[in-house]
Design a protein around this motif. Structure first.
Motif, PDB file in Angstrom:
ATOM      1  N   UNK A   1       0.833  -1.200   0.000  1.00 62.56           N
ATOM      2  CA  UNK A   1       0.000   0.000   0.000  1.00 62.56           C
ATOM      3  C   UNK A   1       0.873   1.258   0.000  1.00 62.56           C
ATOM      4  N   UNK A   2       1.883   1.278   0.868  1.00 62.96           N
ATOM      5  CA  UNK A   2       2.794   2.414   0.948  1.00 62.96           C
ATOM      6  C   UNK A   2       3.536   2.617  -0.376  1.00 62.96           C
ATOM      7  N   UNK A   3       3.963   1.500  -0.987  1.00 62.92           N
ATOM      8  CA  UNK A   3       4.686   1.619  -2.250  1.00 62.92           C
ATOM      9  C   UNK A   3       3.790   2.213  -3.342  1.00 62.92           C
ATOM     10  N   UNK A   4       2.557   1.720  -3.459  1.00 58.19           N
ATOM     11  CA  UNK A   4       1.663   2.248  -4.484  1.00 58.19           C
ATOM     12  C   UNK A   4       1.313   3.715  -4.235  1.00 58.19           C
ATOM     13  N   UNK A   5       1.129   4.093  -2.990  1.00 57.53           N
ATOM     14  CA  UNK A   5       0.860   5.497  -2.682  1.00 57.53           C
ATOM     15  C   UNK A   5       2.064   6.371  -3.026  1.00 57.53           C
ATOM     16  N   UNK A   6       3.238   5.873  -2.748  1.00 53.33           N
ATOM     17  CA  UNK A   6       4.457   6.616  -3.067  1.00 53.33           C
ATOM     18  C   UNK A   6       4.631   6.757  -4.575  1.00 53.33           C
ATOM     19  N   UNK A   7       4.389   5.676  -5.313  1.00 55.46           N
ATOM     20  CA  UNK A   7       4.497   5.720  -6.777  1.00 55.46           C
ATOM     21  C   UNK A   7       3.509   6.734  -7.336  1.00 55.46           C
ATOM     22  N   UNK A   8       2.300   6.762  -6.784  1.00 57.92           N
ATOM     23  CA  UNK A   8       1.280   7.705  -7.263  1.00 57.92           C
ATOM     24  C   UNK A   8       1.729   9.152  -7.119  1.00 57.92           C
ATOM     25  N   UNK A   9       2.516   9.437  -6.086  1.00 57.75           N
ATOM     26  CA  UNK A   9       2.993  10.814  -5.898  1.00 57.75           C
ATOM     27  C   UNK A   9       4.205  11.122  -6.769  1.00 57.75           C
ATOM     28  N   UNK A  10       4.780  10.085  -7.404  1.00 55.93           N
ATOM     29  CA  UNK A  10       5.992  10.270  -8.209  1.00 55.93           C
ATOM     30  C   UNK A  10       5.763  10.007  -9.693  1.00 55.93           C
ATOM     31  N   UNK A  11       4.561  10.207 -10.164  1.00 61.40           N
ATOM     32  CA  UNK A  11       4.240   9.941 -11.570  1.00 61.40           C
ATOM     33  C   UNK A  11       5.184  10.680 -12.525  1.00 61.40           C
ATOM     34  N   UNK A  12       5.496  11.964 -12.314  1.00 60.32           N
ATOM     35  CA  UNK A  12       6.426  12.627 -13.241  1.00 60.32           C
ATOM     36  C   UNK A  12       7.807  11.953 -13.285  1.00 60.32           C
ATOM     37  N   UNK A  13       8.270  11.480 -12.141  1.00 65.07           N
ATOM     38  CA  UNK A  13       9.561  10.784 -12.066  1.00 65.07           C
ATOM     39  C   UNK A  13       9.529   9.536 -12.937  1.00 65.07           C
ATOM     40  N   UNK A  14       8.510   8.701 -12.757  1.00 65.42           N
ATOM     41  CA  UNK A  14       8.422   7.462 -13.528  1.00 65.42           C
ATOM     42  C   UNK A  14       8.159   7.730 -15.008  1.00 65.42           C
ATOM     43  N   UNK A  15       7.370   8.733 -15.293  1.00 69.28           N
ATOM     44  CA  UNK A  15       7.123   9.097 -16.690  1.00 69.28           C
ATOM     45  C   UNK A  15       8.441   9.502 -17.366  1.00 69.28           C
ATOM     46  N   UNK A  16       9.260  10.245 -16.638  1.00 72.06           N
ATOM     47  CA  UNK A  16      10.540  10.701 -17.189  1.00 72.06           C
ATOM     48  C   UNK A  16      11.502   9.551 -17.424  1.00 72.06           C
ATOM     49  N   UNK A  17      11.334   8.446 -16.719  1.00 75.91           N
ATOM     50  CA  UNK A  17      12.257   7.315 -16.843  1.00 75.91           C
ATOM     51  C   UNK A  17      11.942   6.366 -17.985  1.00 75.91           C
TER      52      UNK A  17
END
Length: 160
Positions: free
Chosen positions: A99-115
């Protein structure tokens, strides 16, 4: 092994680790600034102050580099979650860490999009293979307290 030789090996490993870290940092800076698709390996190497050959000593290609960045961030999130969940049962830790990981990923969408850019499908495919292999290894080493009579390969691929 002599102390002098061991010291030399330690220095070499330290430099290798620092170089890898500089390449990773350079890549994320450039990906965030220019976008994945517009960044070349030459850009990353130049920004990290290393040669292209040095880049290839650490990473097979740009996709491999992106996977390393994703996994580095995932490991940070896992470690962070683990610190907060030690008092819970294995089942609760598993649930809340995901749950914590998915919530963290949701707040980092620009980071993952950039990768990921145009290579997103290949990155996700290779990362799934890497993750499955890692789960299988952890299961075979007995690092999970699972009472299952299923082969580690099945469980590892299912989890990935």
């Amino acid at each position: 092994m002599s102390n002098l030789k061991q010291l030399s090996i330690n220095r070499h490993e330290k430099r290798k680790h620092q170089t890898r870290r500089r390449i990773l940092q350079s890549a994320i800076e450039l990906f965030m600034e220019l976008g994945y698709d517009d960044v070349t390996i030459s850009h990353i190497a130049e920004n990290a102050d290393v040669g292209r050959a040095t880049f290839y000593l650490h990473f097979a290609d740009k996709i491999d580099l992106s996977i390393a960045l994703i996994n580095q961030n995932a490991q940070y999130m896992i470690d962070k979650a683990g610190e907060n969940l030690q008092h819970m049962s294995m089942r609760e830790r598993s649930y809340y860490s995901w749950l914590d990981m998915f919530q963290s990923i949701a707040t980092q969408v620009p980071y993952y999009h950039a990768l990921m850019g145009k290579d997103i499908l290949e990155i996700l495919h290779r990362n799934r293979e890497y993750t499955a292999a890692r789960y299988i290894q952890e299961l075979e080493q007995g690092n999970y307290d699972l009472e299952l009579e299923l082969p580690p390969e099945f469980v590892g691929n299912f989890l990935a």
